[in-house]
Write a protein that holds these residues in place. Sequence first.
Motif, PDB file in Angstrom:
ATOM      1  N   PHE A  10    -101.293   8.041 -40.999  1.00  0.00           N
ATOM      2  CA  PHE A  10    -100.084   8.775 -41.342  1.00  0.00           C
ATOM      3  C   PHE A  10    -100.132  10.265 -41.022  1.00  0.00           C
ATOM      4  O   PHE A  10     -99.180  10.984 -41.342  1.00  0.00           O
ATOM      5  CB  PHE A  10     -99.767   8.584 -42.826  1.00  0.00           C
ATOM      6  CG  PHE A  10     -99.327   7.186 -43.142  1.00  0.00           C
ATOM      7  CD1 PHE A  10     -98.111   6.722 -42.701  1.00  0.00           C
ATOM      8  CD2 PHE A  10    -100.155   6.340 -43.859  1.00  0.00           C
ATOM      9  CE1 PHE A  10     -97.697   5.432 -42.984  1.00  0.00           C
ATOM     10  CE2 PHE A  10     -99.753   5.041 -44.148  1.00  0.00           C
ATOM     11  CZ  PHE A  10     -98.527   4.589 -43.704  1.00  0.00           C
ATOM     12  N   PRO A  13     -97.247  11.087 -38.132  1.00  0.00           N
ATOM     13  CA  PRO A  13     -95.894  10.989 -38.670  1.00  0.00           C
ATOM     14  C   PRO A  13     -95.587  12.033 -39.741  1.00  0.00           C
ATOM     15  O   PRO A  13     -94.475  12.567 -39.796  1.00  0.00           O
ATOM     16  CB  PRO A  13     -95.826   9.577 -39.248  1.00  0.00           C
ATOM     17  CG  PRO A  13     -96.845   8.811 -38.492  1.00  0.00           C
ATOM     18  CD  PRO A  13     -97.938   9.794 -38.202  1.00  0.00           C
ATOM     19  N   ALA A  14     -96.553  12.343 -40.582  1.00  0.00           N
ATOM     20  CA  ALA A  14     -96.332  13.362 -41.612  1.00  0.00           C
ATOM     21  C   ALA A  14     -96.144  14.734 -40.976  1.00  0.00           C
ATOM     22  O   ALA A  14     -95.277  15.514 -41.401  1.00  0.00           O
ATOM     23  CB  ALA A  14     -97.501  13.383 -42.589  1.00  0.00           C
ATOM     24  N   LEU A  16     -94.988  15.315 -37.931  1.00  0.00           N
ATOM     25  CA  LEU A  16     -93.673  15.299 -37.283  1.00  0.00           C
ATOM     26  C   LEU A  16     -92.548  15.447 -38.299  1.00  0.00           C
ATOM     27  O   LEU A  16     -91.548  16.124 -38.037  1.00  0.00           O
ATOM     28  CB  LEU A  16     -93.495  14.012 -36.476  1.00  0.00           C
ATOM     29  CG  LEU A  16     -94.307  13.910 -35.200  1.00  0.00           C
ATOM     30  CD1 LEU A  16     -94.102  12.553 -34.557  1.00  0.00           C
ATOM     31  CD2 LEU A  16     -93.956  15.015 -34.246  1.00  0.00           C
ATOM     32  N   ALA A  17     -92.700  14.852 -39.465  1.00  0.00           N
ATOM     33  CA  ALA A  17     -91.701  15.011 -40.522  1.00  0.00           C
ATOM     34  C   ALA A  17     -91.639  16.460 -40.990  1.00  0.00           C
ATOM     35  O   ALA A  17     -90.545  17.005 -41.203  1.00  0.00           O
ATOM     36  CB  ALA A  17     -92.021  14.085 -41.692  1.00  0.00           C
ATOM     37  N   LEU A  18     -92.773  17.105 -41.122  1.00  0.00           N
ATOM     38  CA  LEU A  18     -92.812  18.502 -41.535  1.00  0.00           C
ATOM     39  C   LEU A  18     -92.171  19.405 -40.482  1.00  0.00           C
ATOM     40  O   LEU A  18     -91.358  20.276 -40.809  1.00  0.00           O
ATOM     41  CB  LEU A  18     -94.253  18.928 -41.800  1.00  0.00           C
ATOM     42  CG  LEU A  18     -94.454  20.371 -42.224  1.00  0.00           C
ATOM     43  CD1 LEU A  18     -93.826  20.603 -43.594  1.00  0.00           C
ATOM     44  CD2 LEU A  18     -95.929  20.698 -42.251  1.00  0.00           C
ATOM     45  N   SER A  20     -89.978  18.571 -38.147  1.00  0.00           N
ATOM     46  CA  SER A  20     -88.531  18.343 -38.065  1.00  0.00           C
ATOM     47  C   SER A  20     -87.815  18.926 -39.282  1.00  0.00           C
ATOM     48  O   SER A  20     -86.700  19.441 -39.158  1.00  0.00           O
ATOM     49  CB  SER A  20     -88.219  16.859 -37.915  1.00  0.00           C
ATOM     50  OG  SER A  20     -88.613  16.137 -39.046  1.00  0.00           O
ATOM     51  N   SER A  21     -88.434  18.900 -40.447  1.00  0.00           N
ATOM     52  CA  SER A  21     -87.832  19.516 -41.632  1.00  0.00           C
ATOM     53  C   SER A  21     -87.704  21.028 -41.466  1.00  0.00           C
ATOM     54  O   SER A  21     -86.669  21.615 -41.793  1.00  0.00           O
ATOM     55  CB  SER A  21     -88.660  19.213 -42.879  1.00  0.00           C
ATOM     56  OG  SER A  21     -88.661  17.839 -43.138  1.00  0.00           O
ATOM     57  N   VAL A  45     -90.424  17.575 -31.592  1.00  0.00           N
ATOM     58  CA  VAL A  45     -90.355  16.213 -32.133  1.00  0.00           C
ATOM     59  C   VAL A  45     -89.806  15.255 -31.069  1.00  0.00           C
ATOM     60  O   VAL A  45     -90.327  14.149 -30.882  1.00  0.00           O
ATOM     61  CB  VAL A  45     -89.494  16.180 -33.410  1.00  0.00           C
ATOM     62  CG1 VAL A  45     -89.288  14.757 -33.884  1.00  0.00           C
ATOM     63  CG2 VAL A  45     -90.149  17.008 -34.496  1.00  0.00           C
TER      64      VAL A  45
END
Length: 56
Positions: A10, A13-14, A16-18, A20-21, A45
């Motif tokens: 993970f 993905p984590a 990339l989530a950060l 993009s946020s 991203v």
Amino acid sequence: MTGIEIRRIFAVPALLALVSSVGLVSGLLGDGVWDAVSWIALGTVVVVAARAWWRR
């Protein structure tokens, strides 16, 4: 599964989530330099996702 294996699965993905946020928040709340931060973060991203899709 151990904790180290879960972190390896993970981590990307984590991250990339950060990213993009950060891009979404800076695009919504900022102007000037923050618009550039938004473009770079969201573009990163997209590039990572396209590269992963292309390699499959």
